[in-house]
Motif scaffolding. Sequence first.
Motif, PDB file in Angstrom:
ATOM      1  N   VAL B 325      17.884   4.805  -5.534  1.00  0.00           N
ATOM      2  CA  VAL B 325      17.212   3.463  -4.852  1.00  0.00           C
ATOM      3  C   VAL B 325      18.334   2.313  -4.901  1.00  0.00           C
ATOM      4  N   LEU B 326      19.243   2.263  -5.710  1.00  0.00           N
ATOM      5  CA  LEU B 326      20.373   1.419  -5.873  1.00  0.00           C
ATOM      6  C   LEU B 326      21.232   1.463  -4.772  1.00  0.00           C
ATOM      7  N   TYR B 327      21.829   2.862  -4.655  1.00  0.00           N
ATOM      8  CA  TYR B 327      22.559   3.152  -3.689  1.00  0.00           C
ATOM      9  C   TYR B 327      21.943   2.833  -2.167  1.00  0.00           C
ATOM     10  N   ALA B 328      20.623   3.357  -1.979  1.00  0.00           N
ATOM     11  CA  ALA B 328      20.040   3.037  -0.688  1.00  0.00           C
ATOM     12  C   ALA B 328      20.037   1.360  -0.567  1.00  0.00           C
ATOM     13  N   GLY B 329      19.922   0.852  -1.470  1.00  0.00           N
ATOM     14  CA  GLY B 329      20.123  -0.712  -1.405  1.00  0.00           C
ATOM     15  C   GLY B 329      21.218  -1.082  -0.976  1.00  0.00           C
ATOM     16  N   TYR B 330      22.315  -0.420  -1.354  1.00  0.00           N
ATOM     17  CA  TYR B 330      23.614  -0.652  -1.192  1.00  0.00           C
ATOM     18  C   TYR B 330      23.998  -0.518   0.175  1.00  0.00           C
ATOM     19  N   ILE B 331      23.423   0.614   0.611  1.00  0.00           N
ATOM     20  CA  ILE B 331      23.703   0.831   2.170  1.00  0.00           C
ATOM     21  C   ILE B 331      23.023   0.048   3.105  1.00  0.00           C
ATOM     22  N   HIS B 332      21.805  -0.465   2.461  1.00  0.00           N
ATOM     23  CA  HIS B 332      20.953  -1.193   3.426  1.00  0.00           C
ATOM     24  C   HIS B 332      21.868  -2.849   3.278  1.00  0.00           C
ATOM     25  N   ALA B 333      22.381  -3.041   2.055  1.00  0.00           N
ATOM     26  CA  ALA B 333      22.884  -4.208   2.061  1.00  0.00           C
ATOM     27  C   ALA B 333      23.983  -4.394   3.022  1.00  0.00           C
ATOM     28  N   ARG B 334      24.676  -3.365   3.292  1.00  0.00           N
ATOM     29  CA  ARG B 334      25.830  -3.382   4.224  1.00  0.00           C
ATOM     30  C   ARG B 334      25.450  -3.671   5.646  1.00  0.00           C
ATOM     31  N   ALA B 335      24.047  -3.466   5.835  1.00  0.00           N
ATOM     32  CA  ALA B 335      23.522  -3.618   7.145  1.00  0.00           C
ATOM     33  C   ALA B 335      22.662  -5.207   7.214  1.00  0.00           C
ATOM     34  N   THR B 336      22.664  -5.805   6.192  1.00  0.00           N
ATOM     35  CA  THR B 336      21.848  -6.835   5.969  1.00  0.00           C
ATOM     36  C   THR B 336      22.724  -8.077   6.235  1.00  0.00           C
ATOM     37  N   ARG B 337      22.531  -9.032   7.159  1.00  0.00           N
ATOM     38  CA  ARG B 337      23.415 -10.295   7.099  1.00  0.00           C
ATOM     39  C   ARG B 337      23.254 -10.991   5.974  1.00  0.00           C
TER      40      ARG B 337
END
Lengths: 619, 376
Positions: B325-337
């Motif tokens: 989940v943390l890495y899913a979060g990281y991947i999302h973060a990269r796509a979040t302004r």
Amino acid sequence: MEQQARSTDPMRPADHIDGASGGSAAPEGAVSKDGGVASPALGFVGWMRWGWRQLTSMRTALILLLLLAIAAIPGSLVPQRSADPNGVVEYYSNYPELAPFLDSISMFDVYASPWFSAIYILLFISLIGCVLPRTKHHWQALRSQPPRTPARLARLADFRTREWRLAGAAGSEAVGSEAAAGGTAGGDTLPGETLPGDTLPGEDAAAAASRAIDLAQKQLRSSGYRVARYDSRGTFSVSAERGYLRESGNLVFHAGLVGVLVAVGIGGGLAYTGQRVVIEGTSFTNTLLDYSSFNPGRFVDTDNLPLYSLTLDEFTLDYEVENQHAIGMATNFVAHVSTQHPGEEPKREVVQVNKPLKIDGNNIYLLGNGYAPTITVRDAAGEVVFHDDVAFLPQDDNMTSLGIVKVADGLPVQLGLVGFFYPTVAELESGALTSSFPALVSPRLTLDVYEGDLGIDDGVPRSVYALDTSEMTKLTGRTTDVASLQIDPGQTVDLPNGLGTITFENAQPMGENYLKSVKRFVSLQVHHDDSATWVLVFALLSLAGLLTALFVPRRRMWVKATPDASGTGVRLEYAALARGDDPTLAAAVEALERSHGASLGIPADAAEPTTDAAGPTTK
Amino acid sequence: MPTALTLDDASVLLIWTAVVLYALSFIAYAVDLGARSAAATDAKDAAGRGEQARELVGAGAAAAGAGAGAGAGSVSVEFGDRVTATAVAPPSRGAGAGSAAGRAATGAGSGAGEASTPKRMVMARIGTTLMVLAFLFHLGGTITRGIAAERVPWSNMYEFAMTGTLMIVLVYLVVLIRYDLRYLGVLIAGLALVLLGGSAVTFYVEVVPLAQPLRSVWLVIHVFVATLSTAFFALAFGLSVLQLLQARRERLETQPDAKPLARGLRFLRTLPGADALESLAYRFAIIGFAFWTFTLIAGSIWAQDAWGRYWGFDTKEVWTFVIWVLYAGYIHARATRGWRGNRSAWLSIIGFSAVIFNFTIVNMFFKGLHAYSGLT
Ligand code: HEM
């Protein structure tokens, strides 16, 4: 053009990194300067819409993901009822102050707790709210044309251009000057071939440009691009796009997660798990009554479990005797069983660790094993009042095992016997007994005797593995004058107070040694869960989607041909734009330029890639 | 045959040799970074401020190889509607955004600084050579251990550490073929040194047969893939750390009264820009994430076979999930302004910390079904 360009873009929540300029990403366009969503006009619908947009924003998804990670952690710090019920009991006795508080905030049931559930339910609502409109949008994008070719391709980062000198056109030299500079003369070609840069008979520059674009279009299409022609006032171009699969993969990935969740949810309701101890030579049938514990899901019809019976014929295992560091380590546990459906012949099968037995949609697992000494109790007159195999639960690696015998009827008083079984008895320095090897080398049973009320007559179910001695008097063992009973296989000893005798039966009295003197039992877990397959299917689907989404490049390419004013040449431009992370983009443009140029007959070295002042194109 | 050298003894010997070589490799790489710092300082003395930025970043980009250079370019130009050349990208975008000039220099990476390259790279080359040697001994030690145990050598802490670090080094060396990541050498050699050396000292156990629940092809697959993804996470971690440092440097250097960099950090000037580091980190992280997802699935299949349920929130399962989940979060973060850049880098760092925590603390101190550290 901008509108056109956007229509095939994947739809993104307003605060997606690509939503910076607003546009398609924000359905209502309500993006404020700082990137947040502007406060809505008042009114219920407005607020609802605003709330929904908040919930389905990238930031909310991210925060919920991080919350989920954090919320999952306590479950690894504190024992969980679902995984380790005994641990919870232990925790209560170790921390009597703290435990009730932790319990009140569901710390022992983290993954079923309101707060954990709230997080993942919100997350999945957000997920669905995000994915559904994107799916619709993507569905439309799949059937729309690639976007119009930008007017100024040179402004793109990955841009290359070359001049195509038309050999056959009026006023042109045989070979373009750049080609000559590049050191490749037209004369290099074999006789009979068209000269490099040749035009077809009767073709002018415009026609040649158009033909070049036709060719590019064909090449792009055959390498998996969707293409569209955009010709206008004297320029010809093809616009190509590939990698729609990336968005498809992303959607499949997210939808697959929903699938996993739904399968787990529904599957949990239809699943059941039962535990049962089976002693060698005995059977059990797959009915509710025959389980020692049974946990059905909400929708399980417990009256109609598939009917079969299972008999444990023999349980075998090997012990490591060679490796000095692992002596006594048990290996190769095999339960040899016979299964039988009503009215059919029994079938011989095996249950092993890691290899469950599958029968009627049930999986039968081998969870544990131990010894079940056969014990006979006779009254003072020599009448048998108790005769049974009693499962003793292993307490250590050498199978020192704890067991309980309850003699409820037939004697003047109720008897409870508690004690240990040692497969290979040994004496510690303290004088206490222990087992020094897990196999039956010198088995011995030691029992303490209690008399009084077993507490089983009031109808309250009691565990067969626990003895409530609160209403009983201890007759042997510590704190009494009488030594604990010690019995070897085949021996009979007297019970205290002339109550009768107790025999530890030898299961194989004629044996040369004790290896088969005591029966064994296995504890089996019967598990029914049809969801597992579905969960796996959705998980694999998700994985496939993920790989596609992460590793399929999505990009646009354009090839533009502009006949020059003099009619002696065509300027060819190649440009590409990555949609997301695409390390191979520059190479792709270069490859296109090379193959396109080659098939037009432009010498390979004819044109050095041109560096545009505005953007670096060399690497 | 008490005096004969057993395979396990041979394995121990090989492993210790590898540990020593890793230590030497670590030193060589560290000296290399030192040399880079010195070179960066010299260059600064030699050139004016604007010129220098150009040259050094150029050198860094050249060092980082073609791939990283391309990364720098593609990060700067994002998506269709903003068809902008690198040099005119708005400086406000992205957390690590330096001045427009800085960006131009990053993109220009044409090898202006190559002149100073050969001398500086000698120590890095020695470091890599030592690392390859160490790897070979390490591989030998792992294989002999496997032969001695007659099974895959990953069934207790000592062996996990052995195989896990082997994988990290292998992935690093393979990646080196395409990307010049030698500035990560210190980290990788250091990690190998600490994990392998540490576990050889504290976790060593004699060869014992595999406990039966661990005998499954899924064990082989599950653990193997887990170590593989750990290796990629490790690279991403290193790059994210550098990214943070680089972003800080870039931010400070745009300030007129910027304080000079601490001596040890001058080598940062020779590395790719924060954006390029970030996009490289991201690339490794998503590979790691894909493998981790597979680890999760393979683990569930194994659990289904061994324990009768595919998921039970056992301690180890919880941590595998948390990391995922943390890495899913990281991947999302990269796509979040607002999250790309430093914040997402922190998530990558936290994710890898969780991986290490999972391997060490959870294995040793947490109670659960996965109790196979082999330590008592
Ligand atoms: C269970 C929760 C979720 C998980 C585990 C998850 C995981 C991921 C992963 C691994 C990716 C990268 C792979 C890819 O590009 O397909 C991704 C991308 C994405 N996710 Fe999610 N996600 C979750 C929930 C959501 C939600 C609630 C939203 C909507 C707000 C969302 C929107 C997106 C978008 C738009 C992308 C594409 C990012 C890009 O442009 O690179 N996800 N997600």
